[in-house]
Design a protein around this motif. Structure first.
Motif, PDB file in Angstrom:
ATOM      1  N   ALA A  57      20.883  22.813 -90.989  1.00  0.00           N
ATOM      2  CA  ALA A  57      21.653  22.473 -89.801  1.00  0.00           C
ATOM      3  C   ALA A  57      22.142  21.034 -89.843  1.00  0.00           C
ATOM      4  O   ALA A  57      23.305  20.751 -89.536  1.00  0.00           O
ATOM      5  CB  ALA A  57      20.801  22.700 -88.551  1.00  0.00           C
ATOM      6  N   GLU A  99      15.849  25.755 -92.210  1.00  0.00           N
ATOM      7  CA  GLU A  99      16.941  25.885 -91.242  1.00  0.00           C
ATOM      8  C   GLU A  99      17.280  24.532 -90.622  1.00  0.00           C
ATOM      9  O   GLU A  99      18.447  24.240 -90.352  1.00  0.00           O
ATOM     10  CB  GLU A  99      16.539  26.876 -90.153  1.00  0.00           C
ATOM     11  CG  GLU A  99      16.398  28.310 -90.637  1.00  0.00           C
ATOM     12  CD  GLU A  99      15.820  29.238 -89.591  1.00  0.00           C
ATOM     13  OE1 GLU A  99      16.112  30.447 -89.643  1.00  0.00           O
ATOM     14  OE2 GLU A  99      15.069  28.766 -88.715  1.00  0.00           O
ATOM     15  N   ALA A 112      12.790  26.396 -85.252  1.00  0.00           N
ATOM     16  CA  ALA A 112      13.463  26.728 -86.519  1.00  0.00           C
ATOM     17  C   ALA A 112      12.576  26.363 -87.701  1.00  0.00           C
ATOM     18  O   ALA A 112      11.774  25.422 -87.647  1.00  0.00           O
ATOM     19  CB  ALA A 112      14.786  25.992 -86.611  1.00  0.00           C
ATOM     20  N   LEU A 143      20.314  23.679 -82.385  1.00  0.00           N
ATOM     21  CA  LEU A 143      19.166  24.060 -83.213  1.00  0.00           C
ATOM     22  C   LEU A 143      17.941  24.255 -82.329  1.00  0.00           C
ATOM     23  O   LEU A 143      17.675  23.453 -81.434  1.00  0.00           O
ATOM     24  CB  LEU A 143      18.874  22.972 -84.249  1.00  0.00           C
ATOM     25  CG  LEU A 143      17.677  23.204 -85.186  1.00  0.00           C
ATOM     26  CD1 LEU A 143      17.986  24.336 -86.163  1.00  0.00           C
ATOM     27  CD2 LEU A 143      17.328  21.927 -85.928  1.00  0.00           C
TER      28      LEU A 143
END
Length: 216
Positions: A116, A112, A108, A104
């Motif tokens: 994740a 998101e 982000a 990740l």
């Protein structure tokens, strides 16, 4: 039971931002923080988090060695999500090779980040961007090709591995192959066993390093 997360990053602002994003969700709880990888194993043993969100570059013990230490010394280890600034970073790939479960970027968006963590915790899919796939292909070797060939995957298992390498979930693979989700889970388990892979991430790395799946 809420999903529990341990945050590991040497930047207090990054930890604070991740905590704010994750704890805004009713099903996620941040159970602890660490500023360096050297503190991870004791905290994992104490707190038993479901997911460790792990920075790659830290001053004393980096995320690669911390990942190895967790997997080597903790029984039933948590999922490890590599969190970093740069996606085209060999450190990230080395962390995935060491056993991390996904990847990740720090930039982000909040949605998101939450997505994740949930994906990694479920073990149903993984985050494997194009840049990391390309790195995996660069590390290809005759040994990797030989290992995959000796696994003797069936045609269906090979197709499931290809779909795993695309980042599809079990449900998405099942829909594409027109089979049940439990059937896909059985195929995934068989692929992992034949490749000697700890999880989906390690199986996908093997697929790219062997040339079985191309980065594009």
């Amino acid at each position: 039971m809420p999903l529990t997360v341990l945050l590991v990053d040497d930047e207090p602002l990054v930890r604070a931002g991740l905590r704010a994003v994750l704890e805004a969700q009713p099903d996620i709880t941040v159970v602890g923080e660490a500023a360096d990888g050297a503190a991870v194993v004791p905290l994992v043993r104490q707190l038993r988090p479901d997911v460790v969100a792990m920075d790659v570059r830290m001053p004393l013990l980096d995320g690669i060695e911390a990942t190895r230490a967790v997997l080597r010394s903790v029984q039933d280890p948590p999922k490890i999500l590599v969190v970093t600034t740069f996606e085209q970073d060999e450190y990230v790939y080395q962390a995935l090779r060491a056993g991390a479960d996904g990847f990740l970027l720090k930039r982000a968006r909040p949605a998101e980040i939450v997505h994740a963590v949930r994906l990694i915790a479920a073990g149903d899919s993984l985050l494997f961007p194009a840049s990391v796939r390309a790195l995996a292909a660069e590390y290809g070797s005759a040994a990797a090709r030989g290992a995959l060939e000796s696994a003797r995957l069936t045609d269906r298992e090979a197709e499931v591995l290809r779909q795993m390498a695309r980042g599809l979930t079990n449900a998405e693979i099942a829909a594409g192959l027109v089979v049940g989700t439990e059937t896909v889970k059985s195929h995934v388990s068989a692929v992992l066993a034949k490749l000697g892979a700890r999880d989906r991430t390690q199986a996908v790395i093997a697929a790219y390093e062997s040339g079985f799946v191309a980065p594009g």
